[in-house]
Design a protein around this motif. Structure first.
Motif, PDB file in Angstrom:
ATOM      1  N   ARG A 232       0.853  -1.180   0.000  1.00 42.72           N
ATOM      2  CA  ARG A 232       0.000   0.000   0.000  1.00 42.72           C
ATOM      3  C   ARG A 232       0.897   1.241   0.000  1.00 42.72           C
ATOM      4  O   ARG A 232       2.046   1.179   0.390  1.00 42.72           O
ATOM      5  N   GLY A 233       0.329   2.325  -0.431  1.00 35.26           N
ATOM      6  CA  GLY A 233       1.063   3.589  -0.376  1.00 35.26           C
ATOM      7  C   GLY A 233       2.153   3.687  -1.428  1.00 35.26           C
ATOM      8  O   GLY A 233       2.074   3.072  -2.489  1.00 35.26           O
ATOM      9  N   ALA A 234       3.193   4.430  -1.073  1.00 37.54           N
ATOM     10  CA  ALA A 234       4.223   4.788  -2.058  1.00 37.54           C
ATOM     11  C   ALA A 234       4.989   3.579  -2.573  1.00 37.54           C
ATOM     12  O   ALA A 234       5.455   3.569  -3.707  1.00 37.54           O
ATOM     13  N   ASP A 235       5.140   2.549  -1.751  1.00 35.11           N
ATOM     14  CA  ASP A 235       5.937   1.390  -2.162  1.00 35.11           C
ATOM     15  C   ASP A 235       5.114   0.307  -2.849  1.00 35.11           C
ATOM     16  O   ASP A 235       5.634  -0.757  -3.165  1.00 35.11           O
ATOM     17  N   SER A 236       3.837   0.557  -3.055  1.00 35.59           N
ATOM     18  CA  SER A 236       3.003  -0.496  -3.652  1.00 35.59           C
ATOM     19  C   SER A 236       3.318  -0.633  -5.141  1.00 35.59           C
ATOM     20  O   SER A 236       3.854   0.287  -5.775  1.00 35.59           O
ATOM     21  N   PHE A 237       3.032  -1.783  -5.676  1.00 35.34           N
ATOM     22  CA  PHE A 237       3.152  -1.965  -7.130  1.00 35.34           C
ATOM     23  C   PHE A 237       2.079  -2.924  -7.624  1.00 35.34           C
ATOM     24  O   PHE A 237       1.529  -3.711  -6.863  1.00 35.34           O
ATOM     25  N   GLU A 238       1.803  -2.800  -8.923  1.00 36.06           N
ATOM     26  CA  GLU A 238       0.729  -3.584  -9.538  1.00 36.06           C
ATOM     27  C   GLU A 238       1.287  -4.432 -10.672  1.00 36.06           C
ATOM     28  O   GLU A 238       2.348  -4.151 -11.208  1.00 36.06           O
ATOM     29  N   GLY A 239       0.502  -5.433 -11.025  1.00 40.17           N
ATOM     30  CA  GLY A 239       0.920  -6.263 -12.154  1.00 40.17           C
ATOM     31  C   GLY A 239      -0.258  -6.956 -12.787  1.00 40.17           C
ATOM     32  O   GLY A 239      -1.368  -6.953 -12.240  1.00 40.17           O
ATOM     33  N   CYS A 240      -0.027  -7.501 -13.964  1.00 37.79           N
ATOM     34  CA  CYS A 240      -1.080  -8.275 -14.615  1.00 37.79           C
ATOM     35  C   CYS A 240      -0.485  -9.544 -15.201  1.00 37.79           C
ATOM     36  O   CYS A 240       0.721  -9.637 -15.439  1.00 37.79           O
ATOM     37  N   ALA A 241      -1.351 -10.530 -15.398  1.00 40.10           N
ATOM     38  CA  ALA A 241      -0.937 -11.796 -16.004  1.00 40.10           C
ATOM     39  C   ALA A 241      -2.033 -12.214 -16.975  1.00 40.10           C
ATOM     40  O   ALA A 241      -3.203 -12.281 -16.598  1.00 40.10           O
ATOM     41  N   ARG A 242      -1.652 -12.467 -18.239  1.00 43.16           N
ATOM     42  CA  ARG A 242      -2.623 -12.785 -19.290  1.00 43.16           C
ATOM     43  C   ARG A 242      -2.305 -14.165 -19.853  1.00 43.16           C
ATOM     44  O   ARG A 242      -1.154 -14.441 -20.194  1.00 43.16           O
ATOM     45  N   TYR A 243      -3.329 -14.984 -19.982  1.00 45.95           N
ATOM     46  CA  TYR A 243      -3.119 -16.346 -20.494  1.00 45.95           C
ATOM     47  C   TYR A 243      -4.171 -16.690 -21.534  1.00 45.95           C
ATOM     48  O   TYR A 243      -5.337 -16.304 -21.402  1.00 45.95           O
TER      49      TYR A 243
END
Lengths: 343, 392
Positions: free
Chosen positions: A221-232
């Motif tokens: 959460r906050g400044a250190d958070s990151f997102e990602g996606c995975a497609r199959y």
């Protein structure tokens, strides 16, 4: 000289013939003593194809006294009963991914392993790639900087057809492309960054196993958070690989065993660095991942250390799959609807 | 309720047909597939799928049990196409199938076709051994079954468009790679049919009770040109190189197939003793020993004679001409030389066929599908695109 590890191959289908049996035969410290399949003729045929002199059995219970370990390469929904029978008899198990068809089944296997004190390994063979091990090391050390986002994809137009065809039955396989193709990356994602804080899933299933899906994840959460996606996909050819954006640049890794990690620094985006380890590799470079996996399993059985991918990690993958399904929404598939009037 | 067996149900056309008939709800479906590996699109629907080996007469007969109609969308190697179809027709006769719909191709008219192939009555003249030739042999088998009393319809589609179209994907890849050229500014006719239109044509043929093994063109019934098709794909291409325009003569030259060399004993002997073959043979110890003796014998002739012998065997050193332009996709480019616009008037008159999707809608649906399935509109596309660049 150490006695050879007596191995049974349970399931004589495609993955057994294509990968597990060649890996066992290439391993000097392993002896394939039994091939097990309810269709004995299939087991016999596999043994003949490789010139293996092994006991042919229809049920693993027939050979439990003669083996030290078993590779379970059967339809996912059968993993629990076979693995528990092995473990209760003191036989270690290397179970082809995923650990089981459901979290509950996986939990029963892990519990049986804990009671017996015998190793439960899960066949996430891509964890044995040199590039996976190097990427983990470099991300942990901060070599590439702080992760901001990531994207992974893997898609084929059809492919891999198990002998039994169980892959097309949702109950038997435990799911569609997310389980068949995606679970390899989900396992690596857990290895790289742990369990995500939030996630969701879109897929195209309408009563059967999904052929296409897109998962989204958020870490922290906050400044250190990151997102990602995975497609199959099992209907669209997609170049497979992982791309990670960090505060220093873009890290790319194609999804095959000997792919090299590349890095494009943010400061000079028209330059690409190929990243190689100069350290001593944990495995011989030309050793296939299935043989590395088997070697790790045998060593774990003999030394008492946990296998590289143990049952608890396999269980985490199942938890992640079930959590994703709980947050599932339908994927848009009516491609003509967006077209004015359908014409 | 009619019970329809769809053979080759997991293919592009078969899948769309199954989806449409399922949605209609007035048909009991028996989707027959070759292998589970390619049946994901159908499997997601949760319907039972049956794997059938068309080369097994027993399996085919068993699969058609209780069926009233059969649609054949299957493809395979020549053996499957001919012997498999034979098994299918025999089982259909035995099961007294009410209607047999066979999916053929406009390629049965040859490549290029007879100029009269705007209509189905034109002569078929496919090149021996080509895909059109096999499809033509299949058509003859179905026509023969029709003459023997089995109600049959043969549908001949051109290139099939719409979401998931392999034809459009191939063309898109060729355009991106600079491997496509346009004949005379793209003015040549391009025969296309949207996959939904084709599935609709099959549905009509299933209900048609009078035609006996008649061939029908099924198209979008629009004056589409190759320029239209290229423009339909252009929104999906970033920084595409301009598509070069070529004359008919130039297109004929660059798409001409290299003639197969005649059988020659001298060439065969040279090949047998060439370094490529000897290198492969040397992997076996006996051949390695024989080759070693041969080489020692040649060395005893003296350096000059040995060199002459080598030149006789290998021939002069050949350096391939390196063209700066990428090689064109001859198969796709040559289609512009077909020059004929197939008319679906017969299907309109006898089957009541009317296209339900326009070509423009078909291309738009393809683009929508492509963008979604490749993640072009995803917030992560800026990352995913690195994987496409790496693959080039």
């Amino acid at each position: 000289m150490t006695e050879r590890f007596r191995l049974a191959l349970v399931g004589a289908g495609m993955i057994a013939g294509h990968s597990h049996l060649p890996a066992a035969l290439a391993s000097p410290n392993v002896q394939v003593v039994a091939i097990v399949d309810p269709a004995r003729e299939r087991a016999r045929s596999l043994a003949q194809a490789y010139g293996v002199r092994a006991v042919i059995a229809a049920d693993v219970r027939e050979v439990l006294d003669e083996i030290d370990g078993a590779i379970i390469a059967t339809p996912n929904y059968t993993h629990r009963s076979i693995a528990v029978a092995c473990l209760e008899a003191g036989v270690a198990t290397l179970i082809e991914k995923p650990l089981a068809g459901s979290y509950a089944d996986g939990e029963a296997i892990v519990l049986a392993g804990a009671k017996s004190g015998r190793p439960v390994a899960v066949g996430y063979c891509t964890r044995f790639r040199d590039n996976t091990l190097l990427l983990k090391e470099l991300l942990d050390s901060g070599h590439f900087g702080t992760v901001r986002r990531f994207a992974h994809q893997f898609g084929t137009r059809g492919g891999w057809a198990p002998v039994s065809g169980y892959n097309l039955e949702r109950q038997a396989s435990g799911g569609g492309v997310l389980v068949v193709s995606g679970t390899h990356f989900l396992d690596r994602m857990l290895y790289l960054w742990g369990y995500p804080d939030d996630m969701n899933l879109e897929d195209d299933r309408q009563g059967g196993p999904e052929a296409n899906c897109v998962a989204a994840f958020r870490y922290g959460r906050g400044a250190d958070s990151f997102e990602g996606c995975a497609r199959y996909s099992k209907t669209v050819q997609l170049p497979g690989g992982l791309v990670i954006e960090t505060d220093r640049g873009i890290v790319s890794l194609a999804d095959y065993d000997r792919a090299e990690i590349s890095f494009r620094p943010r400061s000079t985006p028209n330059v690409e660095h190929v990243v190689r380890s100069l350290g001593a590799p944990p495995y011989r470079a030309d050793m296939p991942v299935f043989q590395r996996q088997l070697s790790d399993f045998v060593d774990a059985c003999r030394t008492g250390r946990p296998p590289r991918v143990d049952g608890r990690q396999g269980l985490q993958s199942l938890r992640l799959i079930e959590d994703l399904r709980a947050r599932r929404s339908a994927m848009h598939t009516d491609w003509y609807r967006a077209v004015a009037g359908g014409r | 309720m009619r019970r329809v067996a769809i053979v080759g149900a997991s293919g592009f056309v078969g899948s769309v047909l199954v989806e449409r008939l399922l949605a209609r709800g007035d048909t009991e479906l028996v989707p027959l597939i070759h292998s589970s590996g390619n049946a994901w699109r159908l499997a997601r629907l949760g319907i039972p799928l049956k794997a059938v080996d068309l080369l097994s007469a027993r399996e085919v007969d068993s699969a058609l049990a209780g069926c009233s109609h059969v649609v054949n969308c299957s493809r395979g190697d020549d053996d499957v196409m001919i012997k498999g179809l034979g098994n299918l027709l025999a089982a259909s006769r035995k099961r007294r199938i009410e209607r047999f719909v066979h999916l053929s191709s406009v390629l049965v008219y040859g490549d290029p076709p007879d100029p009269g192939a705007t209509r189905e009555a034109a002569p078929t003249r496919p090149q021996k051994g080509s895909y059109g030739w096999i499809k033509s042999r299949q058509d003859q088998m179905v026509m023969q079954a029709g003459r023997a009393g089995m109600p049959s319809v043969i549908l001949c589609p051109p290139n099939i468009t719409g979401p998931c179209s392999i034809y459009l994907l191939d063309l898109l890849n060729a355009l991106r790679a600079g491997q496509f050229v346009l004949l005379e500014q793209g003015s040549a006719p391009c025969n296309v049919v949207d996959v939904t239109n084709l599935a609709y044509g099959i549905e009509l043929a299933l209900g048609q009770a009078t035609a006996a093994a008649t061939r029908f063109f099924i198209t979008d019934d629009e004056p589409t040109t190759w320029q239209d098709v290229v423009q339909g794909l252009s929104p999906l291409i970033d920084n595409a190189p301009p598509v070069p325009a070529v004359s008919r003569e130039e297109l004929c030259r660059i798409t001409a197939r290299a003639p197969r060399p005649d059988i020659s004993i001298r060439r065969s002997v040279r090949h047998l003793v060439s370094s490529d073959v000897r290198q492969a043979l040397r992997k076996d110890p006996l051949w390695a020993a024989i080759d070693g003796s041969f080489r020692r014998g040649a060395a005893m002739l003296g350096r000059r004679l040995e060199e002459r012998l080598r030149q006789w065997i290998e021939g002069p050193v050949r350096v391939a001409v390196a063209d700066a332009r990428p090689a064109v996709n001859a198969r796709l480019c040559a289609q512009q030389l077909r020059g004929v616009r197939h008319s679906c008037e017969l299907a309109k008159n006898e089957l009541g066929y009317r296209p339900i999707r326009s070509t423009a809608a078909s291309f738009e649906a393809f683009r929508t599908w492509y963008r979604v399935s490749h993640g072009l509109d995803s917030p992560f596309w800026d990352l995913l695109r690195h994987l496409y660049q790496a693959g080039r």
